[in-house]
Design an enzyme around this catalytic site. Sequence first.
Site, PDB file in Angstrom:
ATOM      1  N   CYS A  17       3.488   8.506   1.188  1.00 18.74           N
ATOM      2  CA  CYS A  17       4.014   7.555   2.166  1.00 18.74           C
ATOM      3  C   CYS A  17       4.191   6.215   1.458  1.00 18.74           C
ATOM      4  O   CYS A  17       3.227   5.611   1.015  1.00 18.74           O
ATOM      5  CB  CYS A  17       3.017   7.456   3.324  1.00 18.74           C
ATOM      6  SG  CYS A  17       3.516   6.258   4.571  1.00 18.74           S
ATOM      7  N   GLU A  27       0.830  -1.197   0.000  1.00 16.44           N
ATOM      8  CA  GLU A  27       0.000   0.000   0.000  1.00 16.44           C
ATOM      9  C   GLU A  27       0.874   1.261   0.000  1.00 16.44           C
ATOM     10  O   GLU A  27       1.943   1.290   0.602  1.00 16.44           O
ATOM     11  CB  GLU A  27      -0.923  -0.013   1.223  1.00 16.44           C
ATOM     12  CG  GLU A  27      -1.976  -1.104   1.099  1.00 16.44           C
ATOM     13  CD  GLU A  27      -2.982  -1.133   2.245  1.00 16.44           C
ATOM     14  OE1 GLU A  27      -4.156  -1.368   1.971  1.00 16.44           O
ATOM     15  OE2 GLU A  27      -2.605  -0.911   3.407  1.00 16.44           O
ATOM     16  N   CYS A  85       1.336  -2.079  15.796  1.00 13.48           N
ATOM     17  CA  CYS A  85       1.361  -1.805  14.358  1.00 13.48           C
ATOM     18  C   CYS A  85       0.681  -2.918  13.583  1.00 13.48           C
ATOM     19  O   CYS A  85       0.983  -4.096  13.756  1.00 13.48           O
ATOM     20  CB  CYS A  85       2.812  -1.663  13.900  1.00 13.48           C
ATOM     21  SG  CYS A  85       2.987  -1.497  12.121  1.00 13.48           S
ATOM     22  N   CYS A  96      -1.257   6.033   9.735  1.00  7.10           N
ATOM     23  CA  CYS A  96      -0.017   5.374  10.181  1.00  7.10           C
ATOM     24  C   CYS A  96      -0.328   4.058  10.859  1.00  7.10           C
ATOM     25  O   CYS A  96      -1.168   3.986  11.741  1.00  7.10           O
ATOM     26  CB  CYS A  96       0.695   6.194  11.249  1.00  7.10           C
ATOM     27  SG  CYS A  96       1.143   7.814  10.769  1.00  7.10           S
ATOM     28  N   CYS A 148       6.489  -6.962   7.429  1.00 14.16           N
ATOM     29  CA  CYS A 148       7.634  -6.496   8.206  1.00 14.16           C
ATOM     30  C   CYS A 148       8.084  -7.643   9.102  1.00 14.16           C
ATOM     31  O   CYS A 148       7.256  -8.374   9.639  1.00 14.16           O
ATOM     32  CB  CYS A 148       7.211  -5.291   9.067  1.00 14.16           C
ATOM     33  SG  CYS A 148       8.592  -4.500   9.906  1.00 14.16           S
ATOM     34  N   CYS A 157       6.221  -4.907  16.134  1.00 15.72           N
ATOM     35  CA  CYS A 157       5.784  -3.874  17.071  1.00 15.72           C
ATOM     36  C   CYS A 157       4.312  -4.137  17.402  1.00 15.72           C
ATOM     37  O   CYS A 157       3.502  -4.333  16.497  1.00 15.72           O
ATOM     38  CB  CYS A 157       5.987  -2.484  16.471  1.00 15.72           C
ATOM     39  SG  CYS A 157       7.706  -2.214  15.990  1.00 15.72           S
TER      40      CYS A 157
HETATM   41  N1  SAH Z   1       9.075   0.483  10.002  1.00 19.23           N
HETATM   42  C1  SAH Z   1       9.366   1.861  10.086  1.00 19.23           C
HETATM   43  C2  SAH Z   1       8.534   2.740   9.179  1.00 19.23           C
HETATM   44  C3  SAH Z   1       7.050   2.463   9.059  1.00 19.23           C
HETATM   45  S1  SAH Z   1       5.965   2.834  10.374  1.00 19.23           S
HETATM   46  C4  SAH Z   1       9.249   2.336  11.493  1.00 19.23           C
HETATM   47  O1  SAH Z   1       8.719   1.592  12.326  1.00 19.23           O
HETATM   48  O2  SAH Z   1       9.712   3.430  11.771  1.00 19.23           O
HETATM   49  C5  SAH Z   1       5.700   4.603  10.372  1.00 19.23           C
HETATM   50  C6  SAH Z   1       5.324   5.127  11.775  1.00 19.23           C
HETATM   51  O3  SAH Z   1       3.974   4.773  12.161  1.00 19.23           O
HETATM   52  C7  SAH Z   1       6.221   4.541  12.836  1.00 19.23           C
HETATM   53  O4  SAH Z   1       6.643   5.527  13.746  1.00 19.23           O
HETATM   54  C8  SAH Z   1       5.312   3.556  13.511  1.00 19.23           C
HETATM   55  O5  SAH Z   1       5.757   3.253  14.781  1.00 19.23           O
HETATM   56  C9  SAH Z   1       3.993   4.286  13.482  1.00 19.23           C
HETATM   57  N2  SAH Z   1       2.849   3.412  13.728  1.00 19.23           N
HETATM   58  C10 SAH Z   1       2.759   2.077  13.533  1.00 19.23           C
HETATM   59  N3  SAH Z   1       1.530   1.639  13.883  1.00 19.23           N
HETATM   60  C11 SAH Z   1       0.831   2.708  14.300  1.00 19.23           C
HETATM   61  C12 SAH Z   1      -0.519   2.888  14.757  1.00 19.23           C
HETATM   62  N4  SAH Z   1      -1.367   1.887  14.823  1.00 19.23           N
HETATM   63  N5  SAH Z   1      -0.909   4.142  15.076  1.00 19.23           N
HETATM   64  C13 SAH Z   1      -0.036   5.174  14.963  1.00 19.23           C
HETATM   65  N6  SAH Z   1       1.216   5.067  14.534  1.00 19.23           N
HETATM   66  C14 SAH Z   1       1.662   3.846  14.204  1.00 19.23           C
HETATM   67 FE1  SF4 Z   2       7.603  -2.876  11.230  1.00 20.23          FE
HETATM   68 FE2  SF4 Z   2       5.367  -1.644  12.012  1.00 20.23          FE
HETATM   69 FE3  SF4 Z   2       7.415  -1.904  13.705  1.00 20.23          FE
HETATM   70 FE4  SF4 Z   2       7.621  -0.215  11.622  1.00 20.23          FE
HETATM   71  S1  SF4 Z   2       6.186  -0.034  13.353  1.00 20.23           S
HETATM   72  S2  SF4 Z   2       9.172  -1.692  12.344  1.00 20.23           S
HETATM   73  S3  SF4 Z   2       6.436  -1.349  10.078  1.00 20.23           S
HETATM   74  S4  SF4 Z   2       6.193  -3.593  12.829  1.00 20.23           S
END
Ligand code: SAH
Ligand code: SF4
Length: 395
Positions: free
Chosen positions: A127, A114, A141, A367, A134, A138
């Site tokens: 974006c 996406e 996420c 995000c 991934c 996390c």
């Molecule tokens: N993997 C990379 C880049 C993609 S995520 C990283 O983790 O930095 C982009 C941003 O969105 C990151 O800061 C991530 O922690 C945040 N993010 C992930 N899930 C989210 C959610 N459910 N609500 C808000 N931010 C989120």
């Molecule tokens: Fe991967 Fe989501 Fe963690 Fe970014 S925030 S490193 S996309 S699991």
Amino acid sequence: MSAPITQDVLTIPRKAPEGETPNLIGMTREQLRAALIEHGTPEKQAKMREGQIWQWLYHWGVREFTAMTNLSKDYRAFLDRTFQIKLPEVVTKQVSADGTRKYLLRIDGGHEVETVYIPEEGRGTLCISSQVGCTLTCSFCHTGTQKLVRNLTAAEIVGQVMVARDDLGDWNTPGEPKREERLVSNVVLMGMGEPLYNFDNVRDAMKIVMDGEGISLSRRRITLSTSGIVPEIARTAEEIGCLLAISFHATTDEVRDKLVPVNKKWNIETLLKALRDYPRLSNSERITFEYVMLKDVNDSDEDARRLVKLIRGIPAKINLIPFNEWPGAPYQRSDWERIEDFADIIFKAGYASPIRTPRGEDIMAACGQLKSATERGRKSRAQIAAEAAGTAAGA
Ligand code: SAH
Ligand code: SF4
């Protein structure tokens, strides 16, 4: 069973699928020239041909060799026989009530990624994703609940920018003055995937995006976000030169271990040391600390005070991200008042502390909500809740 902190990912260079000619998209200038020579272009012509083709592809956005009218008919026919110009295929496009656009793209192997376009006053941010899924997990996420399928190629990464420009009509038109105003004016590597686990392809794609005779975005208009892959951080400055964002999200190792499990490998202290040593550290190119606001997990006044203490001395801004919910998510967004009080503490300590307005929530484009459609809902709600139970209880 707990998921591994990080898997060792090996990037195997992808060959064109069986029977297909090589794709010119995603090749660096050097690779493009070498490919032309390898297939019979005389060496002394190759530099000029490279420049011409490059301009057609990345300045004009042309997709047919027949349209490259400053090349002889024979040479165009040679290119057409030998190479292809291939972009990800747009499966669906959704437009949110707030104007945010989300593209679901299909790439080789039938995988899906996406890409999200966010129009704002005076700029438009794209974006983009760097991996299918991934390897990191996390707990807040959505992408993290999808297993990694594979790294994206440089073609698939720059292809996301090209597909968006197609949809927005953002290419230059022959006979018209060069566009100064771009609809895609900024790129953030904040979609699916950990860009520093796909470094070479991300770098090559960004070099194409920054090239002055093509898409021509300045390095200052590109931001790479990482969860903190410490050994690769300095290379971002050295080999790409773009801006850096860090998914920080917690102020103690205990909480960060649960939210961003890669913290068990490179903890807060190690990460901060890498940032203090960052080769491009300056006031004009501050590091963005992303901080997702999770109710009763990481959003106390004490957290805010610890945060400013931890990052003291690092030119930084702190981007507060209200948690975006997804089906089965084990967390809740902090209340607005809480987010504002948190922001206030940071602001008073001398840091910019913008609160990121959630965009495109109605189309699951915000995000952390991205995930290949086919992968949605693969993990059950109960499964995710069980895995995150430790986090909620521990905070
Ligand atoms: N993997 C990379 C880049 C993609 S995520 C990283 O983790 O930095 C982009 C941003 O969105 C990151 O800061 C991530 O922690 C945040 N993010 C992930 N899930 C989210 C959610 N459910 N609500 C808000 N931010 C989120
Ligand atoms: Fe991967 Fe989501 Fe963690 Fe970014 S925030 S490193 S996309 S699991």
